[in-house]
Motif scaffolding. Structure first.
Motif, short mmCIF file in Angstrom:
data_model
loop_
_atom_site.label_atom_id
_atom_site.label_comp_id
_atom_site.label_asym_id
_atom_site.label_seq_id
_atom_site.Cartn_x
_atom_site.Cartn_y
_atom_site.Cartn_z
N THR A 190 -6.10 -4.52 2.56
CA THR A 190 -4.68 -4.39 2.20
C THR A 190 -4.04 -5.77 2.15
OG1 THR A 190 -4.11 -4.07 4.54
CG2 THR A 190 -4.50 -2.10 3.21
N LEU A 241 0.83 -1.19 0.00
CA LEU A 241 0.00 0.00 0.00
C LEU A 241 0.87 1.25 0.00
CD1 LEU A 241 -3.05 0.79 0.24
CD2 LEU A 241 -2.62 1.08 2.68
N ARG A 264 -7.14 0.81 -3.17
CA ARG A 264 -6.93 0.43 -1.77
C ARG A 264 -6.47 1.61 -0.94
NH1 ARG A 264 -2.57 -3.79 -1.97
NH2 ARG A 264 -1.84 -2.39 -3.58
#
Length: 393
Positions: free
Chosen positions: A378, A35, A322
């Protein structure tokens, strides 16, 4: 090495695929990218903002639990991710010190439930308003505990961001105008876990040799090697940065430099004025427009200031869906708690005078649970590699 084929004729041996290699023609799944580090920081800072809006110990404990669970399931196996424990210990120290100050120096909150009384030290006239010792009430201790727990929750949220976001990748994502400042912050955040690891390693080595690792003597004999290693690491880092051309800037026109300074300074002043307007009742009409104008001016100044930085980004981290979900989950927690504080302030503040047991408000608690979304959207961290295991052929 030679072998015979099906017809009996000699031929070259076919190479055997290594263990764990998929057969030919089968597509190899690409690993999911981590991420964006900025999303982790936005999520954590939003949770910290939510923590500053309440003194309810149940909501604060729920915020700490949410951030701790996300760290437990999504923290990577890296040295800098181990600093979360240091932030938790710092938060515990804040709690203890705040309670100790409330006991020794007293509390401005009046109370009727006296727990015990300490000998009071008389002070001169110029120290009016300060006392040493005296009565210790349950209301004063509860007020100190709730106030310290709010600061502890904020520290733990910052520690969660430090444990989840890679400092080097965060530095790569900063705009060019903040690159030098970001390098200083990243170096500071990176060196802290190394210092903690050095202290643990030296204390373990002293225990194995039968030497003391506690007390003043142990602290001195452990602190000096740690300080020496930190200085050597700093010199090596400075030499590496100089060899890579750090600090060199491009030539920009004078008008662009002045415009950049004016936009950045004016934007920061606008952000301060807009924030003050939002926090006061009289400035509610102009606070939001001034804040937005200040943010736009500051961002324009940062964009122009980035032209002085001569650098490129190799494989920049994308801001994907995300990252939007993680950032939005933290922003939703902060926004809903701010809304709850404006609609029903009593639900977010614990009763101290008169002293009442804290209650858990339902929909603010449900809003805090939205902060658990990063634990499900995630990717999981990669498994830690054991250096003792050699690859088999």
């Amino acid at each position: 090495m030679r072998e015979t084929d099906r017809s009996g004729r000699p031929g070259l041996a076919r190479p055997r695929p290594e263990r764990g290699t998929p057969p030919a023609g089968v597509p190899v799944p690409r690993p999911r990218r981590a991420l964006h580090p900025g999303a982790w920081w936005l999520w954590a800072l939003a949770l910290g903002t939510a923590a500053t809006r309440t003194t309810n110990p149940l909501l604060l404990a729920l915020l700490i639990t949410v951030s701790g669970y996300v760290v437990a399931v999504r923290r990577p196996h890296t040295p800098w991710a181990r600093s979360y424990g240091a932030f938790v210990k710092l938060a515990a120290a804040v709690l203890v010190l705040r309670l100790a100050f409330a006991i020794v120096l007293g509390s401005p909150i009046p109370g009727t439930h006296i727990l015990f009384t300490l000998p009071e030290v008389p002070l001169p006239d110029w120290a009016q308003g300060i006392r040493l010792g005296g009565r210790v009430t349950a209301e004063g201790l509860a007020f100190a505990l709730y106030d310290a727990l709010r600061l502890a929750a904020l520290l733990i949220c910052v520690g969660a961001a430090n444990a989840l976001a890679s400092p080097s990748r965060l530095l790569k994502s900063l705009p060019g105008a903040l690159y030098e400042l970001g390098v200083a912050v990243v170096v500071a955040l990176t060196f802290a876990p190394h210092l903690i690891a050095d202290v643990r390693r030296l204390r373990a080595a002293r225990r194995l040799r039968g030497r003391p690792d506690k007390g003043v003597r142990g602290l001195v004999q452990v602190g000096l090697p740690v300080l020496e290693g930190a200085l050597e690491r700093s010199v090596s880092l400075a030499a590496a940065m100089d060899a890579r051309g750090y600090g060199r800037t491009a030539e920009v026109p004078t008008a662009v430099r002045r415009t950049t300074a004016a936009l950045t300074l004016g934007g920061l002043l606008g952000v301060c004025a807009g924030t003050y307007g939002l926090l006061t009742a009289a400035g509610g009409s102009y606070g939001l427009p001034v804040l937005l104008a200040g943010l736009a001016s500051a961002l324009a100044g940062l964009w122009l200031g980035g032209r002085r930085s001569v650098r490129t980004r190799y494989r920049p981290d994308p801001w994907d869906a995300r990252a939007w979900l993680v950032s939005a989950s933290g922003a939703a927690v902060a926004a809903l708690l701010v809304l709850a504080g404006s609609l029903d302030p009593g639900s977010l503040d614990a009763g101290v005078v008169p002293l009442e047991p804290p209650t858990l408000p339902l929909w603010p608690a449900a809003a805090v649970l939205l902060g658990l979304l990063p634990a499900f959207v995630t990717p999981a961290p990669e498994a830690a590699r054991d250096p003792r295991k050699e690859p088999t052929t």
